[in-house]
Write a protein that holds these residues in place. Structure first.
Motif, PDB file in Angstrom:
ATOM      1  N   UNK A 141       0.720  -1.091  -0.081  1.00 44.65           N
ATOM      2  CA  UNK A 141       0.106  -0.025   0.027  1.00 44.65           C
ATOM      3  C   UNK A 141       0.849   1.108   0.005  1.00 44.65           C
ATOM      4  N   UNK A 142       1.907   1.171   0.778  1.00 45.30           N
ATOM      5  CA  UNK A 142       2.844   2.333   0.909  1.00 45.30           C
ATOM      6  C   UNK A 142       3.304   2.442  -0.647  1.00 45.30           C
ATOM      7  N   UNK A 143       3.836   1.603  -1.493  1.00 45.89           N
ATOM      8  CA  UNK A 143       4.424   1.788  -2.659  1.00 45.89           C
ATOM      9  C   UNK A 143       3.312   2.362  -3.704  1.00 45.89           C
ATOM     10  N   UNK A 144       1.907   1.789  -3.556  1.00 50.61           N
ATOM     11  CA  UNK A 144       1.045   2.565  -4.356  1.00 50.61           C
ATOM     12  C   UNK A 144       0.623   3.867  -4.029  1.00 50.61           C
ATOM     13  N   UNK A 145       0.910   4.388  -2.781  1.00 45.41           N
ATOM     14  CA  UNK A 145       0.542   5.645  -2.404  1.00 45.41           C
ATOM     15  C   UNK A 145       1.526   6.777  -2.821  1.00 45.41           C
ATOM     16  N   UNK A 146       2.738   6.178  -3.012  1.00 46.94           N
ATOM     17  CA  UNK A 146       3.878   7.011  -3.453  1.00 46.94           C
ATOM     18  C   UNK A 146       4.240   6.643  -4.728  1.00 46.94           C
ATOM     19  N   UNK A 147       3.773   6.877  -5.802  1.00 47.43           N
ATOM     20  CA  UNK A 147       4.437   6.245  -7.401  1.00 47.43           C
ATOM     21  C   UNK A 147       5.442   7.375  -7.833  1.00 47.43           C
ATOM     22  N   UNK A 148       5.534   8.562  -7.284  1.00 41.87           N
ATOM     23  CA  UNK A 148       6.429   9.311  -7.846  1.00 41.87           C
ATOM     24  C   UNK A 148       8.027   8.809  -7.674  1.00 41.87           C
ATOM     25  N   UNK A 149       8.216   8.596  -6.490  1.00 39.23           N
ATOM     26  CA  UNK A 149       9.698   8.078  -6.199  1.00 39.23           C
ATOM     27  C   UNK A 149       9.974   6.773  -7.077  1.00 39.23           C
ATOM     28  N   UNK A 150       9.068   5.767  -7.042  1.00 35.37           N
ATOM     29  CA  UNK A 150       9.158   4.505  -7.713  1.00 35.37           C
ATOM     30  C   UNK A 150       9.626   5.028  -9.381  1.00 35.37           C
ATOM     31  N   UNK A 151       8.737   5.959  -9.768  1.00 40.85           N
ATOM     32  CA  UNK A 151       8.796   6.044 -11.223  1.00 40.85           C
ATOM     33  C   UNK A 151       9.992   6.994 -11.466  1.00 40.85           C
ATOM     34  N   UNK A 152      10.151   7.840 -10.855  1.00 40.60           N
ATOM     35  CA  UNK A 152      11.485   8.917 -11.044  1.00 40.60           C
ATOM     36  C   UNK A 152      12.579   7.909 -10.926  1.00 40.60           C
ATOM     37  N   UNK A 153      12.689   7.141  -9.927  1.00 44.70           N
ATOM     38  CA  UNK A 153      13.964   6.572  -9.750  1.00 44.70           C
ATOM     39  C   UNK A 153      14.402   5.490 -10.851  1.00 44.70           C
ATOM     40  N   UNK A 154      13.425   4.886 -11.237  1.00 45.59           N
ATOM     41  CA  UNK A 154      13.330   3.939 -12.554  1.00 45.59           C
ATOM     42  C   UNK A 154      13.072   4.455 -13.828  1.00 45.59           C
ATOM     43  N   UNK A 155      13.238   5.827 -14.074  1.00 49.06           N
ATOM     44  CA  UNK A 155      12.824   6.674 -15.180  1.00 49.06           C
ATOM     45  C   UNK A 155      13.537   6.017 -16.505  1.00 49.06           C
ATOM     46  N   UNK A 156      12.970   5.727 -17.682  1.00 52.65           N
ATOM     47  CA  UNK A 156      13.765   5.316 -18.904  1.00 52.65           C
ATOM     48  C   UNK A 156      13.078   5.626 -20.053  1.00 52.65           C
ATOM     49  N   UNK A 157      13.736   5.909 -21.129  1.00 52.28           N
ATOM     50  CA  UNK A 157      12.849   6.214 -22.358  1.00 52.28           C
ATOM     51  C   UNK A 157      12.836   4.958 -23.239  1.00 52.28           C
ATOM     52  N   UNK A 158      13.204   3.943 -22.704  1.00 52.35           N
ATOM     53  CA  UNK A 158      12.966   2.513 -23.571  1.00 52.35           C
ATOM     54  C   UNK A 158      11.812   1.839 -23.273  1.00 52.35           C
ATOM     55  N   UNK A 159      10.710   1.658 -24.397  1.00 49.95           N
ATOM     56  CA  UNK A 159       9.512   1.269 -24.018  1.00 49.95           C
ATOM     57  C   UNK A 159       9.453  -0.040 -23.158  1.00 49.95           C
ATOM     58  N   UNK A 160      10.796  -0.865 -23.388  1.00 47.63           N
ATOM     59  CA  UNK A 160      10.637  -2.321 -22.647  1.00 47.63           C
ATOM     60  C   UNK A 160      10.842  -2.146 -21.125  1.00 47.63           C
ATOM     61  N   UNK A 161      11.616  -1.102 -20.710  1.00 47.82           N
ATOM     62  CA  UNK A 161      11.853  -0.831 -19.378  1.00 47.82           C
ATOM     63  C   UNK A 161      10.692  -0.118 -18.723  1.00 47.82           C
ATOM     64  N   UNK A 162       9.725   0.622 -19.516  1.00 44.54           N
ATOM     65  CA  UNK A 162       8.499   1.334 -19.050  1.00 44.54           C
ATOM     66  C   UNK A 162       7.553   0.060 -18.933  1.00 44.54           C
ATOM     67  N   UNK A 163       7.633  -0.972 -19.778  1.00 46.68           N
ATOM     68  CA  UNK A 163       6.575  -1.989 -19.670  1.00 46.68           C
ATOM     69  C   UNK A 163       6.677  -2.938 -18.269  1.00 46.68           C
ATOM     70  N   UNK A 164       8.218  -2.893 -18.143  1.00 42.67           N
ATOM     71  CA  UNK A 164       8.543  -3.608 -16.887  1.00 42.67           C
ATOM     72  C   UNK A 164       8.201  -3.037 -15.494  1.00 42.67           C
ATOM     73  N   UNK A 165       8.277  -1.610 -15.720  1.00 41.08           N
ATOM     74  CA  UNK A 165       7.908  -0.630 -14.611  1.00 41.08           C
ATOM     75  C   UNK A 165       6.574  -0.545 -14.671  1.00 41.08           C
ATOM     76  N   UNK A 166       5.772  -0.558 -15.305  1.00 41.90           N
ATOM     77  CA  UNK A 166       4.210  -0.886 -15.350  1.00 41.90           C
ATOM     78  C   UNK A 166       3.753  -2.515 -14.782  1.00 41.90           C
TER      79      UNK A 166
END
Length: 233
Positions: A141-166
């Motif tokens: 629940x804590x991870x779901x409430x704070x998506x910014x830190x997870x998304x920002x820390x794992x940011x990538x321009x590669x679609x495959x990385x964003x798919x894995x992030x999803x």
């Protein structure tokens, strides 16, 4: 409402699917056809109940992507993130479909008051209720409430990385909500009222600081389980 729609010719798979939605009874079809229809049904249920609660995560990604686009940096389309998120729920839908078939195989047709059915429903409610008090629920629940830190820390321009992030975000969401989906086995699969209620609760739970809604829901589910167990035995 669906019963009053014109009788349009539909492919065999869609005809079985709508029959299952209107009357969730055993299908007179092959095991593969039943599994496919049930998987589609559970996936639609997951989209209806879980995707709205993922809106803050998707909105946060869009905001970061817009900032990167202004800087003329390459970005992956937000739908890639959504596809990764839904791929997790597709796999979960297949597992819930298999569980639905297993429950249906052991249930006696027309015996909704069978003590075994009540005990199984009480077990599902108990698991869902106890999980609301677990540390794993709180961590997800804590991870779901704070998506910014997870998304920002794992940011990538590669679609495959964003798919894995999803997919990663989908797993955190699954950790929050999988037990609540078990409630559907107690109230009836494809019960629209409970689908809406679980979806609304998931949204409130992820947007509310503190654990009061989570613990309150857990207590209600445990009391409900105990009551169902007493009534069934």
């Amino acid at each position: 409402m669906l019963r009053y729609l014109p009788q349009l010719p539909l492919p065999d798979f869609l005809a079985r699917f709508f029959a299952l939605c209107l009357a969730p009874a055993p299908l007179h079809a092959s095991l593969g056809a039943q599994g496919g229809a049930l998987t589609a049904m559970w996936l639609l249920m997951a989209i209806a109940t879980m995707l709205p609660s993922a809106a803050p995560m998707i909105r946060t990604y869009c905001e970061i992507a817009d900032t990167a686009r202004i800087k003329r940096e390459p970005v992956a389309h937000p739908l890639v993130l959504v596809a990764g998120y839904l791929s997790v729920w597709l796999a979960v839908s297949a597992m819930f479909a298999a569980l639905t078939l297993a429950v249906d195989a052991f249930a006696s047709p027309g015996q909704m008051l069978d003590p075994a059915v009540g005990i199984a429903g009480a077990a599902a409610l108990s698991i869902a209720g106890l999980y609301q008090f677990s540390w794993l629920k709180e961590a997800c629940l804590e991870k779901c409430r704070n998506p910014f830190s997870v998304l920002f820390a794992n940011w990538s321009a590669r679609p495959i990385r964003i798919f894995r992030l999803g997919m990663e975000q989908g797993l955190w969401c699954l950790g929050c909500c999988w037990a609540l989906m078990l409630v559907m086995f107690a109230v009836g699969v494809m019960n629209v009222f409970w689908m809406a209620l679980i979806g609304l609760f998931s949204l409130v739970e992820k947007q509310t600081a503190g654990n009061l809604p989570t613990r309150l829901a857990g207590a209600i589910l445990l009391v409900w389980a105990a009551t169902l167990l007493v009534v069934s035995t």
